[in-house]
Design an enzyme around this catalytic site. Structure first.
Site, PDB file in Angstrom:
ATOM      1  N   GLY A 125      -2.999 -40.722 -24.588  1.00 43.68           N
ATOM      2  CA  GLY A 125      -3.889 -39.689 -24.624  1.00 43.68           C
ATOM      3  C   GLY A 125      -3.347 -38.504 -24.891  1.00 43.68           C
ATOM      4  CG  ASP A 152      -9.169 -48.932 -29.199  1.00 47.82           C
ATOM      5  OD1 ASP A 152      -9.490 -48.464 -27.946  1.00 47.82           O
ATOM      6  OD2 ASP A 152     -10.220 -49.467 -30.004  1.00 47.82           O
ATOM      7  CB  SER A 180     -11.457 -36.205 -12.358  1.00 52.74           C
ATOM      8  OG  SER A 180     -12.756 -35.142 -12.370  1.00 52.74           O
ATOM      9  CE1 TYR A 233     -13.659 -38.380 -16.416  1.00 47.91           C
ATOM     10  CE2 TYR A 233     -14.690 -37.059 -14.647  1.00 47.91           C
ATOM     11  CZ  TYR A 233     -13.622 -37.419 -15.406  1.00 47.91           C
ATOM     12  OH  TYR A 233     -12.592 -36.661 -15.617  1.00 47.91           O
ATOM     13  CB  ALA A 234     -18.139 -39.622 -10.309  1.00 40.66           C
ATOM     14  CE  LYS A 244     -10.833 -39.712 -15.081  1.00 39.48           C
ATOM     15  NZ  LYS A 244      -9.662 -39.967 -15.750  1.00 39.48           N
TER      16      LYS A 244
END
Length: 246
Positions: free
Chosen positions: A5, A55, A134, A147-148, A151
């Protein structure tokens, strides 16, 4: 070194720091053109930079990135995983497909990449793994459910990998950015009604008074992959301008 990334944002800033220091860096990204541009812009620095399409959300993508990095440079001293997906959706509208897509890239891919890279990292005199978490791992978000969760899982994964790989001399850490000003945050701004109305209130909560920039995190990653970090492992290093402390 392998940067997953690295075509934009924190990943691109990390590539820039490591290449400026003379490191050999391979960039794996689904944005092959962007990754190639990042590498080409740094070609005047010592060492070598390479890039390839990957990918990372697929089952075999992370291992292929490791194969590509080893084919390009012959060794692998560090893996830095910066790729990620942020979906911001109201609870009632969040779909299983969005959950699965997020987990595939944010949590499964880092594990598969480290698993594939482990033999090469063990052979290195100072093998390093840096995962990008994050502050969402430590606080709630009204629309960033997957997402949370991913992470938070990444922080736990960091600890387990550190225990598993420590006896082989590989240090594993997780850098956890707060609000870093990149387009990655656009889904959040859209969910809350636009950046113009929300940014001032957000930055008022940050003790240092502003969002960070990608290089703020890249500088920490540069240290975490260096020999100087040899006794730091299993930790989540927060880079957030003091937001969690407030």
């Amino acid at each position: 070194m392998l940067i997953a990334g690295g075509a934009s944002g924190i990943g691109a800033a990390t590539v820039a720091r490591l290449r400026t220091a003379g490191a050999d860096v391979h960039v794996a990204d689904i944005d092959a053109a962007g990754a190639a541009e990042v590498v080409a812009a740094l070609a005047h620095h010592p060492g070598q930079g390479t890039a390839a399409f990957c990918d990372l959300s697929t089952g075999d993508g992370p291992a292929q990135a490791v194969v590509d990095a080893l084919a390009a440079h012959g060794r692998l001293d560090a893996v830095v995983f910066c790729a990620g997906l942020l979906v911001e959706t109201a609870l009632a509208d969040f779909t299983a497909a969005e959950w699965d897509r997020t987990m595939a890239l944010n949590l499964r891919a880092p594990f598969l990449m480290v698993q594939a890279a482990a033999p090469a990292l063990t052979a290195s005199p100072h093998g390093r793994v840096v995962l990008t978490g994050s502050t969402a791992a430590f606080r709630g978000g009204g629309g960033s459910f997957a997402y949370a969760a991913s992470k938070g899982g990444l922080v736990a994964l960091t600890r387990s990998l550190a225990v598993a790989m420590g006896p082989d001399g590989v240090a594993v850490t997780c850098v956890c950015p707060g609000w870093i000003d990149t387009p990655f945050n656009d889904p959040y701004w859209q969910r809350v009604g636009g950046r113009d109305s929300a940014q001032q209130a957000l930055e008022a909560r940050i003790p240092l008074g502003a969002q960070g920039v990608p290089d703020d995190v890249a500088a920490v990653i540069e240290f975490l992959v260096s020999p100087g970090s040899r006794y730091l492992t299993g930790q989540a290093v927060v880079v957030d301008g003091g937001l969690l402390a407030s």
